[in-house]
Design a protein around this motif. Structure first.
Motif, PDB file in Angstrom:
ATOM      1  N   VAL A 175      38.341  43.401  40.480  1.00  0.00           N
ATOM      2  CA  VAL A 175      38.984  43.175  41.782  1.00  0.00           C
ATOM      3  C   VAL A 175      39.955  42.003  41.703  1.00  0.00           C
ATOM      4  N   ALA A 176      39.570  40.939  40.985  1.00  0.00           N
ATOM      5  CA  ALA A 176      40.452  39.778  40.833  1.00  0.00           C
ATOM      6  C   ALA A 176      41.749  40.171  40.119  1.00  0.00           C
ATOM      7  N   ILE A 177      41.654  41.012  39.092  1.00  0.00           N
ATOM      8  CA  ILE A 177      42.849  41.475  38.386  1.00  0.00           C
ATOM      9  C   ILE A 177      43.664  42.408  39.280  1.00  0.00           C
ATOM     10  N   ARG A 178      42.964  43.227  40.060  1.00  0.00           N
ATOM     11  CA  ARG A 178      43.629  44.211  40.931  1.00  0.00           C
ATOM     12  C   ARG A 178      44.537  43.553  41.957  1.00  0.00           C
ATOM     13  N   VAL A 179      44.156  42.370  42.441  1.00  0.00           N
ATOM     14  CA  VAL A 179      44.973  41.715  43.468  1.00  0.00           C
ATOM     15  C   VAL A 179      46.125  40.913  42.868  1.00  0.00           C
ATOM     16  N   VAL A 252      35.539  31.761  40.214  1.00  0.00           N
ATOM     17  CA  VAL A 252      36.996  31.762  40.077  1.00  0.00           C
ATOM     18  C   VAL A 252      37.570  33.111  40.483  1.00  0.00           C
ATOM     19  N   ALA A 253      36.908  34.199  40.086  1.00  0.00           N
ATOM     20  CA  ALA A 253      37.405  35.528  40.436  1.00  0.00           C
ATOM     21  C   ALA A 253      37.420  35.731  41.949  1.00  0.00           C
ATOM     22  N   MET A 254      36.360  35.314  42.632  1.00  0.00           N
ATOM     23  CA  MET A 254      36.324  35.483  44.085  1.00  0.00           C
ATOM     24  C   MET A 254      37.293  34.541  44.780  1.00  0.00           C
TER      25      MET A 254
END
Length: 436
Positions: A175-179, A252-254
């Protein structure tokens, strides 16, 4: 259990009589503590910090990981260096620790049980809208956790937690990469800055993500893995670093998701687990149903891993607590450590009593619309636990209770003292927010 040669065999069945070199092959308790420590509420708090301040507080997430590494390492070091459990150490400091822990573990378990069951049920209601309502899913999750922990020892428990943290890791990073993160702006967030109104969010990122009482359970999981002496110290330290680096990746991802998906668009989330349902809706609008469903699966893995981890880890602590009150063995290699390492504690009556306490009495709260009083008590007691843990670890690991070789150095003392002060500030803030 002990074999015919007298060597202890750990929860995974391997011969642990010989010291081991630090190796990725032994990683396990760290995975468990990482999966247990990061819950739905932690992810929402991180998302909201990112949505309000973008990448500005990224540095706080990094410091938070260092603080938690120090605390968990101290717990594991105590168990390995002394051959005594953490509660045995607390008991040696005076009767007040027994009184404190008894009150804390009963009230905390009652309220946390309902919270964990509800958090695990929320994503299932969203994934299966035509299915049962929230209360039915919540009861089912509590019962599934109870049955799983009741009938399985540490080795199987660790395998489940590894699968759940794998799902969490893949989904959150995806999800982090997707945004599409802005890496240049993210790196600027490593510079310590406190924007106006960010103090509480900063303290929350440093101290609130990655577990409370489950950090104290880390030493018990170390023993359950079969690590019972200083020959495993290097392995434990690698395991612990892996745990909180993994936790750092989650945070970090969130934060990236909050910064990119919410901060830049001005969207807001509600507090608690419902905030992750909100995020699922936003992801569906932006990236389609498949991404939203995948995120809900990750949300479930995050919540259910915390439930199962607490059901197992805190029940181990409670079993040790009751064993000490009954006058457990003292001196030399602690019998309680051996019982944890061989799985005897997981079959004990106190272990199962606490499992039942976590599961059935909290179900009453699922039928209360707004149990504010207990939630407030839970928040305050939770805030009080971490200063207690940090202060007692400093006391134990600088005293003659710990062999000189394994006592705290200046770095460990400094990190534990900083952690204690941080959590005292958080504790004071919790008390200030009470509806006096």
């Amino acid at each position: 259990m002990a074999d015919t040669t007298g060597n202890i065999r750990g929860g995974t069945g391997e011969d642990i009589s010989q010291p081991r070199k630090s190796s990725w092959a032994y990683i396990g308790p760290g995975i468990v503590v990482a999966a247990t420590g990061v819950g739905a509420g932690d992810l929402v708090a991180t998302l909201i910090a990112g949505s309000n301040f973008g990448y500005t507080l990224l540095w706080a997430a990094v410091i938070g990981c260092l603080v938690k590494i120090s605390l968990a390492e101290a717990c594991g070091r105590w168990h390995l260096a002394t051959g005594r459990t953490l509660f045995d150490g607390w008991q040696s400091l005076g009767r007040w620790t027994t009184v404190y822990f008894a009150i804390y573990v009963v009230i905390w378990g009652f309220v946390y049980g309902a919270t964990a069951m509800s958090s695990s049920a929320l994503p299932l209601v969203a994934l299966f809208p035509e299915g049962p309502d929230l209360k039915v899913w919540a009861v089912a999750m509590g019962l599934v956790g109870l049955v799983f922990v009741w009938f399985n020892k540490y080795a199987v428990f660790e395998k489940l937690m590894t699968v759940l943290i794998g799902i969490m890791f893949v989904v959150v990073v995806y999800v982090a990469i997707r945004v599409t993160p802005n890496l240049g702006e993210a790196f600027t967030g490593l510079v310590p800055i406190l924007p106006d109104g960010s103090l509480l969010y900063t303290l929350g990122l440093v101290g609130g993500v990655g577990g409370t009482i489950t950090m104290a359970a880390y030493g018990y999981w170390v023993n359950a893995k079969g690590w019972t002496d200083t020959g495993w110290m290097k392995v434990m330290r690698l395991d612990n670093r892996v745990a909180y680096i993994t936790t750092g990746v989650f945070v970090v991802a969130m934060l990236i998701v909050g910064a990119e998906l919410l901060h830049t668009t001005g969207l807001a989330l509600t507090q608690g687990g419902q905030g992750l349902i909100d995020l699922g809706t936003i992801l569906e609008d932006r990236y389609g149903t498949a991404t939203a469903k995948l995120f809900l699966v990750g949300f479930f893995a995050t919540s259910f891993s915390s439930l199962v981890g607490v059901w197992h880890g805190v029940s181990l602590m409670f079993a040790d607590f009751v064993g000490r009150l009954r006058g457990g063995a003292r001196g030399g290699r602690d019998a309680a450590v051996a019982e944890v390492a061989t799985g005897e504690r997981e079959k004990s009556a106190p272990f199962r009593w606490y499992l039942l306490w976590l599961t059935f009495p909290p179900m009453v709260l699922l039928w209360l619309d707004r149990p504010f009083g207990l939630v407030v008590v839970y928040g305050v007691l939770g805030a009080f636990f971490m200063p207690f843990l940090a202060a007692t670890l400093i006391w134990l690991l600088n005293s003659s209770r710990t062999p000189a070789e394994w006592r705290n150095g200046w770095l460990s003392n400094g990190m534990l003292a900083a952690a204690g002060l941080l959590f005292i500030v958080l504790c004071v803030q919790q008390v200030r927010e009470l509806p006096w």
